[in-house]
Design a protein around this motif. Structure first.
Motif, PDB file in Angstrom:
ATOM      1  N   MET A   1      56.596 -18.067  32.743  1.00  0.00           N
ATOM      2  CA  MET A   1      55.021 -17.692  33.532  1.00  0.00           C
ATOM      3  C   MET A   1      53.947 -16.878  32.151  1.00  0.00           C
ATOM      4  O   MET A   1      54.611 -16.088  32.043  1.00  0.00           O
ATOM      5  N   PRO A   2      52.623 -17.354  32.100  1.00  0.00           N
ATOM      6  CA  PRO A   2      52.035 -16.775  31.117  1.00  0.00           C
ATOM      7  C   PRO A   2      51.166 -15.396  32.064  1.00  0.00           C
ATOM      8  O   PRO A   2      51.306 -15.661  34.424  1.00  0.00           O
ATOM      9  N   LEU A   3      50.774 -14.270  31.720  1.00  0.00           N
ATOM     10  CA  LEU A   3      50.085 -12.741  32.423  1.00  0.00           C
ATOM     11  C   LEU A   3      49.502 -13.854  33.373  1.00  0.00           C
ATOM     12  O   LEU A   3      48.643 -14.641  33.182  1.00  0.00           O
ATOM     13  N   VAL A   4      49.213 -12.992  34.786  1.00  0.00           N
ATOM     14  CA  VAL A   4      48.618 -13.332  35.326  1.00  0.00           C
ATOM     15  C   VAL A   4      47.433 -12.906  35.566  1.00  0.00           C
ATOM     16  O   VAL A   4      48.101 -11.072  35.691  1.00  0.00           O
ATOM     17  N   PRO A   5      45.938 -12.790  35.475  1.00  0.00           N
ATOM     18  CA  PRO A   5      44.818 -11.294  35.092  1.00  0.00           C
ATOM     19  C   PRO A   5      44.623 -11.216  36.329  1.00  0.00           C
ATOM     20  O   PRO A   5      45.167 -11.276  37.832  1.00  0.00           O
ATOM     21  N   THR A  27      60.440   2.075  30.749  1.00  0.00           N
ATOM     22  CA  THR A  27      61.460   1.960  30.178  1.00  0.00           C
ATOM     23  C   THR A  27      61.112   0.748  30.179  1.00  0.00           C
ATOM     24  O   THR A  27      60.756   0.212  31.651  1.00  0.00           O
ATOM     25  N   LEU A  28      62.118  -0.410  29.074  1.00  0.00           N
ATOM     26  CA  LEU A  28      61.956  -1.200  29.153  1.00  0.00           C
ATOM     27  C   LEU A  28      62.858  -2.083  30.251  1.00  0.00           C
ATOM     28  O   LEU A  28      62.491  -2.745  31.357  1.00  0.00           O
ATOM     29  N   GLU A  29      64.280  -0.968  30.876  1.00  0.00           N
ATOM     30  CA  GLU A  29      64.874  -1.488  32.355  1.00  0.00           C
ATOM     31  C   GLU A  29      63.686  -1.411  33.451  1.00  0.00           C
ATOM     32  O   GLU A  29      63.439  -1.379  34.243  1.00  0.00           O
ATOM     33  N   HIS A  30      62.979  -0.143  33.563  1.00  0.00           N
ATOM     34  CA  HIS A  30      61.801  -0.371  34.600  1.00  0.00           C
ATOM     35  C   HIS A  30      61.765  -1.850  34.892  1.00  0.00           C
ATOM     36  O   HIS A  30      61.108  -2.514  35.729  1.00  0.00           O
ATOM     37  N   ALA A  31      60.208  -2.178  33.337  1.00  0.00           N
ATOM     38  CA  ALA A  31      59.776  -3.745  33.066  1.00  0.00           C
ATOM     39  C   ALA A  31      60.549  -5.178  33.873  1.00  0.00           C
ATOM     40  O   ALA A  31      59.998  -5.726  34.659  1.00  0.00           O
ATOM     41  N   GLU A  32      61.406  -5.348  33.358  1.00  0.00           N
ATOM     42  CA  GLU A  32      63.064  -5.823  34.293  1.00  0.00           C
ATOM     43  C   GLU A  32      63.077  -5.591  35.225  1.00  0.00           C
ATOM     44  O   GLU A  32      63.290  -7.024  35.201  1.00  0.00           O
ATOM     45  N   GLY A  33      63.606  -4.269  35.706  1.00  0.00           N
ATOM     46  CA  GLY A  33      64.036  -5.004  37.279  1.00  0.00           C
ATOM     47  C   GLY A  33      62.744  -4.709  38.002  1.00  0.00           C
ATOM     48  O   GLY A  33      62.720  -5.038  38.941  1.00  0.00           O
ATOM     49  N   ILE A  34      60.700  -4.331  37.434  1.00  0.00           N
ATOM     50  CA  ILE A  34      59.930  -5.525  38.542  1.00  0.00           C
ATOM     51  C   ILE A  34      59.562  -6.306  38.053  1.00  0.00           C
ATOM     52  O   ILE A  34      59.625  -7.093  39.526  1.00  0.00           O
ATOM     53  N   ALA A  35      60.665  -7.134  37.013  1.00  0.00           N
ATOM     54  CA  ALA A  35      60.538  -8.633  37.230  1.00  0.00           C
ATOM     55  C   ALA A  35      61.517  -9.261  38.102  1.00  0.00           C
ATOM     56  O   ALA A  35      61.078 -10.158  39.270  1.00  0.00           O
ATOM     57  N   ILE A  36      62.374  -8.826  38.271  1.00  0.00           N
ATOM     58  CA  ILE A  36      64.068  -9.425  38.964  1.00  0.00           C
ATOM     59  C   ILE A  36      63.154  -8.861  40.593  1.00  0.00           C
ATOM     60  O   ILE A  36      63.458  -9.813  40.989  1.00  0.00           O
ATOM     61  N   TYR A  61      52.165  -0.181  21.859  1.00  0.00           N
ATOM     62  CA  TYR A  61      52.370  -1.000  21.775  1.00  0.00           C
ATOM     63  C   TYR A  61      53.317  -1.675  21.522  1.00  0.00           C
ATOM     64  O   TYR A  61      53.475  -2.655  22.389  1.00  0.00           O
ATOM     65  N   ALA A  62      54.410  -1.304  21.675  1.00  0.00           N
ATOM     66  CA  ALA A  62      55.998  -1.720  21.903  1.00  0.00           C
ATOM     67  C   ALA A  62      56.027  -1.571  22.741  1.00  0.00           C
ATOM     68  O   ALA A  62      56.836  -2.734  22.863  1.00  0.00           O
ATOM     69  N   ILE A  63      55.575  -0.907  23.702  1.00  0.00           N
ATOM     70  CA  ILE A  63      56.209  -0.413  26.114  1.00  0.00           C
ATOM     71  C   ILE A  63      55.337  -1.892  26.178  1.00  0.00           C
ATOM     72  O   ILE A  63      55.748  -2.147  26.760  1.00  0.00           O
ATOM     73  N   ALA A  64      53.985  -1.916  25.263  1.00  0.00           N
ATOM     74  CA  ALA A  64      52.877  -3.056  26.144  1.00  0.00           C
ATOM     75  C   ALA A  64      53.653  -4.419  25.806  1.00  0.00           C
ATOM     76  O   ALA A  64      53.543  -5.113  26.537  1.00  0.00           O
ATOM     77  N   ALA A  65      54.243  -4.925  24.842  1.00  0.00           N
ATOM     78  CA  ALA A  65      54.974  -5.823  24.079  1.00  0.00           C
ATOM     79  C   ALA A  65      56.396  -6.299  24.907  1.00  0.00           C
ATOM     80  O   ALA A  65      55.833  -7.198  25.465  1.00  0.00           O
ATOM     81  N   ALA A  66      56.614  -5.476  25.441  1.00  0.00           N
ATOM     82  CA  ALA A  66      57.878  -5.745  25.760  1.00  0.00           C
ATOM     83  C   ALA A  66      57.545  -6.109  27.364  1.00  0.00           C
ATOM     84  O   ALA A  66      58.308  -7.018  27.888  1.00  0.00           O
ATOM     85  N   SER A  67      57.029  -5.061  27.810  1.00  0.00           N
ATOM     86  CA  SER A  67      56.623  -5.549  29.132  1.00  0.00           C
ATOM     87  C   SER A  67      55.737  -6.886  29.479  1.00  0.00           C
ATOM     88  O   SER A  67      56.423  -7.563  30.534  1.00  0.00           O
ATOM     89  N   HIS A  73      58.691 -14.323  30.794  1.00  0.00           N
ATOM     90  CA  HIS A  73      59.693 -14.951  30.465  1.00  0.00           C
ATOM     91  C   HIS A  73      60.230 -14.917  32.615  1.00  0.00           C
ATOM     92  O   HIS A  73      61.203 -15.196  32.498  1.00  0.00           O
ATOM     93  N   SER A  74      59.354 -14.660  33.480  1.00  0.00           N
ATOM     94  CA  SER A  74      59.930 -13.728  34.206  1.00  0.00           C
ATOM     95  C   SER A  74      59.230 -15.447  35.137  1.00  0.00           C
ATOM     96  O   SER A  74      58.121 -15.784  34.931  1.00  0.00           O
ATOM     97  N   SER A  75      60.008 -15.792  36.442  1.00  0.00           N
ATOM     98  CA  SER A  75      59.460 -16.646  37.122  1.00  0.00           C
ATOM     99  C   SER A  75      58.004 -16.490  38.434  1.00  0.00           C
ATOM    100  O   SER A  75      57.766 -17.025  38.456  1.00  0.00           O
ATOM    101  N   ALA A  76      58.190 -14.773  38.616  1.00  0.00           N
ATOM    102  CA  ALA A  76      57.085 -13.937  39.251  1.00  0.00           C
ATOM    103  C   ALA A  76      55.598 -14.019  38.598  1.00  0.00           C
ATOM    104  O   ALA A  76      55.685 -14.548  37.410  1.00  0.00           O
TER     105      ALA A  76
END
Length: 284
Positions: A1-5, A27-36, A61-67, A73-76
């Protein structure tokens, strides 16, 4: 889904008389875990990148792009927020990074300078559509307004929000950053007084140290954005340590990052369910 403001998520929870949780990404795993975790709870979340996390990575840049990639790509419903930003140059990267909000932290400055710098941040944010949160409280060492014993004065908070035009205010009501035990005792009378005095959403920092019952009550009393960081790190590190202790010959990071990500997701889902339960109780 698009980012929501972030401003839209906050407006949504205000209409629904509940709180939204904001979780720190390292870390990337933090971002993935939050979305899950958000998907499991079927509730929106805010992903936060602190200035300290940016310094760890050497660049935002990298951690923002990953987040943002994880969020898209999350349904939340997920927003990206820059947290505890003291560097105006970093703050002004928010639109480029995909962040729709910034917590500008001028708490280390004397009151009048905090007002002036925060007002400048708000005026910049208005030009670029960035929702600005700020913080007010006495100086209390590293933790500033959220050091133990510090409390926000409702009258001063009212003057500060009027003078700066901030979209939300982080207030000191008994929580503290980096707590590793859920032993904080919140000042609930102060929360209610601040809610009555202010016409902007209240933000609770340092919520990792707040027991579930206290956090739920704070949400019912008027806290709108609930920040959680250390609790994710405790879960992440505990899972990593547990796996490596049980599997001392393991060398593939995927083997121990997978349970660490899962522990983050469980922690996120639990916190969101606590806040959802608080909203249900308030409606009864």
């Amino acid at each position: 889904m698009p980012l929501v403001p972030t401003g839209e998520l906050v407006a949504q929870v205000l209409r629904e008389r509940r709180a939204v949780a904001a979780f720190n990404v390292i870390t990337l795993e933090h971002a993935e875990g939050i979305a899950i975790g958000a998907e499991r709870a079927n509730l929106p979340v805010i992903m936060q990148l602190s200035e300290n996390a940016v310094k760890y990575h050497g660049s935002p840049y990298a951690i923002a792009a990953a987040s943002t990639a994880v969020a898209r790509h999350s349904s939340a419903d997920i927003s990206l927020h820059l947290d505890h930003i003291t560097d105006a140059t970093l703050m002004k990267l928010a639109p480029e990074l995909g962040a729709s909000s910034v917590m500008y932290d001028g708490a280390a400055f004397p009151y009048e300078e905090n007002v002036a710098r925060t007002r400048d941040a708000v005026q910049w944010g208005q030009r670029y559509g960035i929702w600005i949160e700020a913080e007010l409280g006495e100086i209390g060492g590293k933790d500033g307004a959220h050091a133990p014993g510090v409390r926000t004065d409702p009258r001063e908070a009212q003057q500060f929000t009027a003078a700066t035009g901030v979209a939300a205010l982080a207030v000191a009501v008994g929580s503290s950053h980096a707590m590793t035990s859920k032993s904080a005792v919140l000042d609930h009378e102060l929360i209610k007084a601040l809610k009555d005095a202010l016409d902007v959403p209240l933000v609770l920092h340092g919520s990792s140290g707040v027991p579930d019952s206290e956090m739920a009550l704070a949400a019912q009393e008027g806290m709108v954005k609930i920040n959680i960081g250390t609790a994710l790190n405790i879960a992440y590190t505990g899972a990593t340590r547990g796996f490596l202790n049980a599997n001392p010959s393991a060398v593939d990071p995927r083997k121990y990052f997978a349970p660490s990500r899962e522990a983050v997701a469980d922690t996120v889902a639990h916190a969101l369910q606590v806040l959802a339960g608080a909203a249900s109780a308030a409606d009864r």
